[in-house]
Design an enzyme around this catalytic site. Structure first.
Site, PDB file in Angstrom:
ATOM      1  N   HIS A   1       4.234  -2.469  -8.278  1.00 22.50           N
ATOM      2  CA  HIS A   1       3.340  -3.691  -7.589  1.00 22.50           C
ATOM      3  C   HIS A   1       4.359  -4.313  -6.641  1.00 22.50           C
ATOM      4  CE1 HIS A   1       1.416  -7.503  -6.997  1.00 22.50           C
ATOM      5  NE2 HIS A   1      -0.014  -6.749  -7.868  1.00 22.50           N
TER       6      HIS A   1
ATOM      7  N   HIS B   1       0.217  -2.122  -1.278  1.00 18.16           N
ATOM      8  CA  HIS B   1       0.599  -3.171  -2.298  1.00 18.16           C
ATOM      9  C   HIS B   1       1.312  -2.892  -3.832  1.00 18.16           C
ATOM     10  CE1 HIS B   1      -1.932  -5.733  -3.817  1.00 18.16           C
ATOM     11  NE2 HIS B   1      -1.266  -6.249  -5.077  1.00 18.16           N
TER      12      HIS B   1
END
Length: 166
Positions: free
Chosen positions: A84, A69
């Site tokens: 992110h 992620h």
């Protein structure tokens, strides 16, 4: 003034393309205090319209989180940029994320780095807002926000310019 600063060290100036398509937001709009308060670095956030992270410049993968992620990409000048994907998405343990790179891989601007399922992220109760921040701010002398709002297309528009120290 900014053009003079950048003109003096042109080889140290990095144009950063939008790493995903969507709506630009200030970091203050990120529902996570570490990003909203710029504790993880300065930058911008994007609310994605497509689930694809695009390389924002030519570089290499410096770090890829185990749950896929979050990625840190590095430019040849040393600039490190963290992308992110979403907030609290580490709780998904990689479900809904597919990487096309591993740490150490090199890439060209516009290459696909990660694909993600935005709807799966949101169905899990996570925000899909994606912070894009300078991971090594102490080595950057200037970060210029080129576009502050509106919609951007990943890989097509310069959203930030960074000037490196030295």
């Amino acid at each position: 003034m900014l053009s003079k600063l950048f003109g003096k060290s042109k080889h140290k100036t990095i144009e950063i393309l939008a790493p995903l398509s969507g709506r630009l937001l200030p970091l203050s709009a990120v529902p996570d205090e570490a990003f909203a308060g710029k504790q993880r670095g300065d930058g911008i956030a994007i609310e994605p319209s497509l689930g694809k992270i695009i390389a924002p410049f030519d570089g290499k993968v410096s770090h890829l989180n185990d749950s896929n992620h979050s990625i840190i990409v590095e430019h040849s000048t040393g600039l490190k940029l963290q992308i992110h994907i979403g907030i609290n998405t580490e709780a998904l343990n990689g479900d809904g994320f597919r990487t096309h790179v591993i740490p150490g891989d090199t890439f060209n601007a516009g290459d696909t780095l990660i694909e993600f399922d935005r709807l799966k992220i949101e169905a899990a109760g996570c925000s899909s807002i994606t912070p894009v921040v300078v991971a090594n701010e102490n080595e950057v002398k200037l970060l210029e926000h080129i576009i502050l709002s509106g919609n951007v297309t990943g890989g097509d528009e310069v959203i930030l310019k960074a000037g490196m120290k030295g």
